[in-house]
Design a protein around this motif. Sequence first.
Motif, PDB file in Angstrom:
ATOM      1  N   CYS A  10       0.773  -1.592  -0.196  1.00 27.39           N
ATOM      2  CA  CYS A  10      -0.113   0.015   0.338  1.00 27.39           C
ATOM      3  C   CYS A  10       1.087   0.777  -0.269  1.00 27.39           C
ATOM      4  O   CYS A  10       2.368   1.373   0.838  1.00 27.39           O
ATOM      5  CB  CYS A  10      -0.507   0.132   0.942  1.00 27.39           C
ATOM      6  SG  CYS A  10      -2.192  -1.425   1.053  1.00 27.39           S
ATOM      7  N   SER A  14       2.664  -0.135   4.145  1.00 26.27           N
ATOM      8  CA  SER A  14       1.646  -1.525   4.760  1.00 26.27           C
ATOM      9  C   SER A  14       1.483  -2.375   3.942  1.00 26.27           C
ATOM     10  O   SER A  14       1.670  -1.945   2.182  1.00 26.27           O
ATOM     11  CB  SER A  14       0.454  -0.983   5.789  1.00 26.27           C
ATOM     12  OG  SER A  14      -0.697  -1.023   4.759  1.00 26.27           O
ATOM     13  N   TYR A  16      -0.939  -5.485   2.427  1.00 27.33           N
ATOM     14  CA  TYR A  16      -2.386  -6.275   2.747  1.00 27.33           C
ATOM     15  C   TYR A  16      -2.191  -7.668   2.041  1.00 27.33           C
ATOM     16  O   TYR A  16      -1.139  -8.038   1.161  1.00 27.33           O
ATOM     17  CB  TYR A  16      -3.122  -5.858   2.134  1.00 27.33           C
ATOM     18  CG  TYR A  16      -5.090  -5.826   1.592  1.00 27.33           C
ATOM     19  CD1 TYR A  16      -5.310  -6.508   2.529  1.00 27.33           C
ATOM     20  CD2 TYR A  16      -5.409  -6.817   0.852  1.00 27.33           C
ATOM     21  CE1 TYR A  16      -7.023  -7.170   2.488  1.00 27.33           C
ATOM     22  CE2 TYR A  16      -6.118  -7.154   0.736  1.00 27.33           C
ATOM     23  CZ  TYR A  16      -7.227  -6.905   2.026  1.00 27.33           C
ATOM     24  OH  TYR A  16      -7.645  -8.070   1.454  1.00 27.33           O
ATOM     25  N   THR A  17      -2.726  -8.570   2.291  1.00 25.78           N
ATOM     26  CA  THR A  17      -2.851 -10.168   2.472  1.00 25.78           C
ATOM     27  C   THR A  17      -4.654 -10.584   2.086  1.00 25.78           C
ATOM     28  O   THR A  17      -5.296  -9.958   2.578  1.00 25.78           O
ATOM     29  CB  THR A  17      -2.234 -10.842   3.336  1.00 25.78           C
ATOM     30  OG1 THR A  17      -0.853 -10.965   3.116  1.00 25.78           O
ATOM     31  CG2 THR A  17      -2.230 -12.058   2.882  1.00 25.78           C
ATOM     32  N   GLY A  18      -4.624 -11.199   0.944  1.00 29.67           N
ATOM     33  CA  GLY A  18      -5.866 -11.408   0.635  1.00 29.67           C
ATOM     34  C   GLY A  18      -5.815 -13.488  -0.142  1.00 29.67           C
ATOM     35  O   GLY A  18      -4.465 -13.000  -0.760  1.00 29.67           O
ATOM     36  N   HIS A  30      -9.163  -3.598  -6.038  1.00 30.97           N
ATOM     37  CA  HIS A  30      -8.371  -2.907  -5.114  1.00 30.97           C
ATOM     38  C   HIS A  30      -7.875  -1.492  -4.879  1.00 30.97           C
ATOM     39  O   HIS A  30      -8.918  -0.467  -4.648  1.00 30.97           O
ATOM     40  CB  HIS A  30      -7.273  -3.598  -4.520  1.00 30.97           C
ATOM     41  CG  HIS A  30      -7.826  -4.994  -3.771  1.00 30.97           C
ATOM     42  ND1 HIS A  30      -8.379  -4.830  -1.980  1.00 30.97           N
ATOM     43  CD2 HIS A  30      -7.178  -5.947  -3.692  1.00 30.97           C
ATOM     44  CE1 HIS A  30      -8.234  -6.636  -2.048  1.00 30.97           C
ATOM     45  NE2 HIS A  30      -7.835  -6.289  -2.849  1.00 30.97           N
ATOM     46  N   TYR A  38     -10.189  -2.043   4.279  1.00 29.12           N
ATOM     47  CA  TYR A  38      -8.469  -2.104   4.490  1.00 29.12           C
ATOM     48  C   TYR A  38      -7.813  -1.501   3.442  1.00 29.12           C
ATOM     49  O   TYR A  38      -6.753  -0.271   3.503  1.00 29.12           O
ATOM     50  CB  TYR A  38      -7.796  -3.138   4.825  1.00 29.12           C
ATOM     51  CG  TYR A  38      -6.276  -2.569   5.366  1.00 29.12           C
ATOM     52  CD1 TYR A  38      -5.596  -2.672   6.749  1.00 29.12           C
ATOM     53  CD2 TYR A  38      -5.114  -2.437   4.553  1.00 29.12           C
ATOM     54  CE1 TYR A  38      -4.229  -1.984   6.971  1.00 29.12           C
ATOM     55  CE2 TYR A  38      -4.010  -2.717   4.568  1.00 29.12           C
ATOM     56  CZ  TYR A  38      -3.964  -1.607   6.338  1.00 29.12           C
ATOM     57  OH  TYR A  38      -2.288  -1.449   6.229  1.00 29.12           O
ATOM     58  N   THR A  39      -7.766  -1.398   2.047  1.00 26.86           N
ATOM     59  CA  THR A  39      -7.618  -1.287   0.651  1.00 26.86           C
ATOM     60  C   THR A  39      -8.241   0.403   0.591  1.00 26.86           C
ATOM     61  O   THR A  39      -8.150   0.746  -0.261  1.00 26.86           O
ATOM     62  CB  THR A  39      -7.383  -1.596  -0.682  1.00 26.86           C
ATOM     63  OG1 THR A  39      -8.893  -3.048  -0.434  1.00 26.86           O
ATOM     64  CG2 THR A  39      -6.112  -3.059  -0.210  1.00 26.86           C
ATOM     65  N   HIS A  42      -5.951   2.248   2.670  1.00 24.76           N
ATOM     66  CA  HIS A  42      -4.683   2.286   2.437  1.00 24.76           C
ATOM     67  C   HIS A  42      -4.920   1.760   0.645  1.00 24.76           C
ATOM     68  O   HIS A  42      -4.502   0.295   0.719  1.00 24.76           O
ATOM     69  CB  HIS A  42      -4.468   1.314   3.233  1.00 24.76           C
ATOM     70  CG  HIS A  42      -3.862   1.825   4.900  1.00 24.76           C
ATOM     71  ND1 HIS A  42      -5.992   0.453   5.343  1.00 24.76           N
ATOM     72  CD2 HIS A  42      -3.587   2.198   5.681  1.00 24.76           C
ATOM     73  CE1 HIS A  42      -5.383   1.530   6.672  1.00 24.76           C
ATOM     74  NE2 HIS A  42      -3.859   1.689   6.865  1.00 24.76           N
ATOM     75  N   PRO A  44      -3.334   0.649  -2.357  1.00 22.79           N
ATOM     76  CA  PRO A  44      -2.807  -0.051  -3.148  1.00 22.79           C
ATOM     77  C   PRO A  44      -1.450   0.905  -3.958  1.00 22.79           C
ATOM     78  O   PRO A  44      -2.065   1.614  -4.772  1.00 22.79           O
ATOM     79  CB  PRO A  44      -3.406  -0.773  -4.309  1.00 22.79           C
ATOM     80  CG  PRO A  44      -4.767  -0.962  -3.487  1.00 22.79           C
ATOM     81  CD  PRO A  44      -4.917   0.249  -3.213  1.00 22.79           C
ATOM     82  N   LYS A  67      -0.907 -12.950   7.461  1.00 20.79           N
ATOM     83  CA  LYS A  67      -0.737 -11.786   8.648  1.00 20.79           C
ATOM     84  C   LYS A  67      -0.111 -11.686   9.646  1.00 20.79           C
ATOM     85  O   LYS A  67      -0.138 -10.938   9.807  1.00 20.79           O
ATOM     86  CB  LYS A  67      -2.487 -11.890   8.415  1.00 20.79           C
ATOM     87  CG  LYS A  67      -3.054 -11.478   6.998  1.00 20.79           C
ATOM     88  CD  LYS A  67      -4.663 -11.555   7.214  1.00 20.79           C
ATOM     89  CE  LYS A  67      -5.376 -11.048   5.673  1.00 20.79           C
ATOM     90  NZ  LYS A  67      -6.951 -10.546   5.822  1.00 20.79           N
TER      91      LYS A  67
END
Length: 87
Positions: A10, A14, A16-18, A30, A38-39, A42, A44, A67
């Motif tokens: 991001c 940070s 992000y995991t998905g 995203h 979250y995205t 924050h 991408p 995570k």
Amino acid sequence: MSWYVYLIECRDGSIYTGIAIDVAARYAAHVAGKGARYTRSHPPQRLLAAFAVADKSAALREELRIKRLTPVQKRAYAHSAEPAAAS
């Protein structure tokens, strides 16, 4: 039908995991602000990696494991293996 675990860096640094079947479409969602909450807060910056897994259950387990890693460990993980070809 392959499942993937993916990591997104991001703009604030940070990670992000998905999980997804179509990583390219999910990443586009995203970026468009229609992905995870979250995205949306924050945005991408780039897709770090996508890794193929056996099935959805394995994807969920791997997502949870990733995570729990620190951001430094997540970056190392993203660079440790050859990323799968995201669909």
